[in-house]
Design a protein around this motif. Structure first.
Motif, PDB file in Angstrom:
ATOM      1  N   ARG A  29       0.843  -1.214   0.000  1.00  0.00           N
ATOM      2  CA  ARG A  29       0.000   0.000   0.000  1.00  0.00           C
ATOM      3  C   ARG A  29       0.867   1.249   0.000  1.00  0.00           C
ATOM      4  O   ARG A  29       1.878   1.303   0.680  1.00  0.00           O
ATOM      5  N   SER A  31       0.629   5.805  -0.422  1.00  0.00           N
ATOM      6  CA  SER A  31      -0.185   7.007  -0.621  1.00  0.00           C
ATOM      7  C   SER A  31       0.360   7.762  -1.824  1.00  0.00           C
ATOM      8  O   SER A  31       1.038   8.779  -1.679  1.00  0.00           O
ATOM      9  N   ARG A  33       0.109   9.858  -5.538  1.00  0.00           N
ATOM     10  CA  ARG A  33      -0.682  11.044  -5.914  1.00  0.00           C
ATOM     11  C   ARG A  33      -1.156  11.045  -7.365  1.00  0.00           C
ATOM     12  O   ARG A  33      -1.798  11.983  -7.809  1.00  0.00           O
ATOM     13  N   ASN A  88      -2.835  20.146  -1.899  1.00  0.00           N
ATOM     14  CA  ASN A  88      -3.562  18.885  -2.059  1.00  0.00           C
ATOM     15  C   ASN A  88      -4.531  18.912  -3.254  1.00  0.00           C
ATOM     16  O   ASN A  88      -4.761  17.882  -3.888  1.00  0.00           O
ATOM     17  N   HIS A 140      -5.452   8.000  -0.572  1.00  0.00           N
ATOM     18  CA  HIS A 140      -4.447   8.949  -0.072  1.00  0.00           C
ATOM     19  C   HIS A 140      -5.149   9.889   0.904  1.00  0.00           C
ATOM     20  O   HIS A 140      -5.972  10.712   0.511  1.00  0.00           O
ATOM     21  N   ALA A 143      -4.745  15.522   5.617  1.00  0.00           N
ATOM     22  CA  ALA A 143      -5.017  16.379   6.782  1.00  0.00           C
ATOM     23  C   ALA A 143      -5.119  17.839   6.348  1.00  0.00           C
ATOM     24  O   ALA A 143      -5.705  18.660   7.054  1.00  0.00           O
ATOM     25  N   ARG A 189      10.369   5.149   0.894  1.00  0.00           N
ATOM     26  CA  ARG A 189       9.485   5.172   2.065  1.00  0.00           C
ATOM     27  C   ARG A 189      10.352   5.083   3.315  1.00  0.00           C
ATOM     28  O   ARG A 189      11.313   4.339   3.356  1.00  0.00           O
ATOM     29  N   ARG A 191      10.390   4.648   7.614  1.00  0.00           N
ATOM     30  CA  ARG A 191       9.683   4.349   8.856  1.00  0.00           C
ATOM     31  C   ARG A 191      10.682   4.309  10.004  1.00  0.00           C
ATOM     32  O   ARG A 191      11.840   3.933   9.818  1.00  0.00           O
TER      33      ARG A 191
HETATM   34  C1  LIG Z   1      -4.277  11.457   8.608  1.00  0.00           C
HETATM   35  C2  LIG Z   1      -3.347  11.631   7.417  1.00  0.00           C
HETATM   36  C3  LIG Z   1      -3.217  12.881   6.860  1.00  0.00           C
HETATM   37  C4  LIG Z   1      -2.405  13.066   5.711  1.00  0.00           C
HETATM   38  N1  LIG Z   1      -2.378  14.298   5.117  1.00  0.00           N
HETATM   39  C5  LIG Z   1      -1.732  14.446   3.943  1.00  0.00           C
HETATM   40  C6  LIG Z   1      -1.841  15.682   3.239  1.00  0.00           C
HETATM   41  O1  LIG Z   1      -2.489  16.627   3.652  1.00  0.00           O
HETATM   42  N2  LIG Z   1      -1.188  15.762   2.035  1.00  0.00           N
HETATM   43  C7  LIG Z   1      -0.462  14.726   1.517  1.00  0.00           C
HETATM   44  O2  LIG Z   1       0.069  14.880   0.416  1.00  0.00           O
HETATM   45  N3  LIG Z   1      -0.348  13.546   2.171  1.00  0.00           N
HETATM   46  C8  LIG Z   1      -0.981  13.375   3.368  1.00  0.00           C
HETATM   47  N4  LIG Z   1      -0.933  12.177   4.036  1.00  0.00           N
HETATM   48  C9  LIG Z   1      -0.139  11.058   3.488  1.00  0.00           C
HETATM   49  C10 LIG Z   1       1.115  10.804   4.317  1.00  0.00           C
HETATM   50  O3  LIG Z   1       2.071  11.803   4.032  1.00  0.00           O
HETATM   51  C11 LIG Z   1       1.630   9.388   4.003  1.00  0.00           C
HETATM   52  O4  LIG Z   1       0.695   8.458   4.498  1.00  0.00           O
HETATM   53  C12 LIG Z   1       2.983   9.133   4.664  1.00  0.00           C
HETATM   54  O5  LIG Z   1       3.980   9.950   4.103  1.00  0.00           O
HETATM   55  C13 LIG Z   1       3.413   7.679   4.532  1.00  0.00           C
HETATM   56  O6  LIG Z   1       3.417   7.300   3.185  1.00  0.00           O
HETATM   57  P1  LIG Z   1       2.651   5.982   2.703  1.00  0.00           P
HETATM   58  O7  LIG Z   1       1.189   6.156   3.073  1.00  0.00           O
HETATM   59  O8  LIG Z   1       2.853   5.921   1.200  1.00  0.00           O
HETATM   60  O9  LIG Z   1       3.245   4.830   3.416  1.00  0.00           O
HETATM   61  C14 LIG Z   1      -1.693  11.966   5.166  1.00  0.00           C
HETATM   62  C15 LIG Z   1      -1.827  10.707   5.773  1.00  0.00           C
HETATM   63  C16 LIG Z   1      -2.644  10.535   6.880  1.00  0.00           C
HETATM   64  C17 LIG Z   1      -2.800   9.154   7.473  1.00  0.00           C
END
Ligand SMILES: Cc1cc2nc3c(=O)[nH]c(=O)nc-3n(C[C@H](O)[C@H](O)[C@H](O)COP(=O)(O)O)c2cc1C
Length: 213
Positions: A29, A31, A33, A88, A140, A143, A189, A191
């Protein structure tokens, strides 16, 4: 799976280096764009919300609500898109589905404050996300949105709190993203190691059974 039990593991997505084996659904998985313009079938979308529905929650309160906007209803979609911060909007505008999670902060039965409402909404979104991953969809979360604007735009009551937005859709071609977004999506990535946050016997004491890499 890694050949050597002590070596870090590389699963599914080559960018995900795991200290211990995990299910490829979790490792794979991301996130990202970039979204394809393909719409998400209503049945598939409903399954995502069904998965959220079956999340555990404190006292089975199920303190979550979701405002969902698809491109099939452009006006609703634009209203939700308009609540996102500019950075965003840049990428989320291309997703076929936007969603806003909302937490009900008071227990329906007792009227007391539900300290676990945000936690439970997060669990519901995690369920939704894994169901989406099974269907080949990207979720994705976001916040970066205007909480008060969202509250007004969608008449969200005062004892409920908008938690996070999310863009949902099938993965697109990241080469078509603007350069700064493409770079972000290509970043390795990262962690924290398990020893940073798995404690035993007291705060800050890494559990002895975790390998120190
Ligand atoms: C509650 C929450 C809010 C987030 N807000 C944003 C955001 O406003 N913009 C964005 O580009 N990514 C946002 N993200 C994505 C995170 O940056 C991303 O989950 C993190 O960098 C880890 O990457 P991965 O999900 O690919 O493992 C958000 C993720 C979460 C869980």
């Amino acid at each position: 799976m890694a050949k050597d039990a002590d070596a870090p593991m590389i699963l599914e997505d080559k960018q995900t280096i795991c200290e211990y084996p995990i299910h490829p659904l979790i490792a794979g998985r991301r996130s990202t764009r970039a979204f394809a313009s393909t719409s998400v079938e209503p049945e598939t979308l409903a399954s995502l919300l069904e998965a959220a529905r079956w999340a555990p929650s404190c006292m089975n309160e199920q303190p979550w609500s979701f405002i969902v906007a698809t491109k099939a209803n452009k006006s609703d979609f634009d209203r939700l898109l308009g609540c996102l911060l500019e950075f965003n909007v840049l990428w989320a505008q291309h997703a076929p589905v936007l969603l806003l999670s909302v937490a009900n902060l008071t227990f329906e039965l007792t009227g007391e404050r539900n300290r676990h409402a945000f936690h439970d909404v997060g669990q519901a979104v995690a369920n939704l996300t894994f169901q989406a991953t099974v269907s080949g969809l990207v979720v994705h979360q976001i916040a970066g949105f205007d909480v008060e604007k969202a509250r007004l735009e969608f008449s969200i009551p005062q004892d409920c709190e908008p938690v996070a937005a999310a863009a949902i859709g099938y993965p697109g071609n990241s080469a078509e993203l603007p350069e700064k977004l493409r770079k972000r999506d290509a970043n390795p990535r990262k962690r924290k190691p398990l020893t940073n946050f798995v404690f035993e016997g007291g705060w800050g004491r890494p559990a002895a059974w975790i390998r120190n890499l």
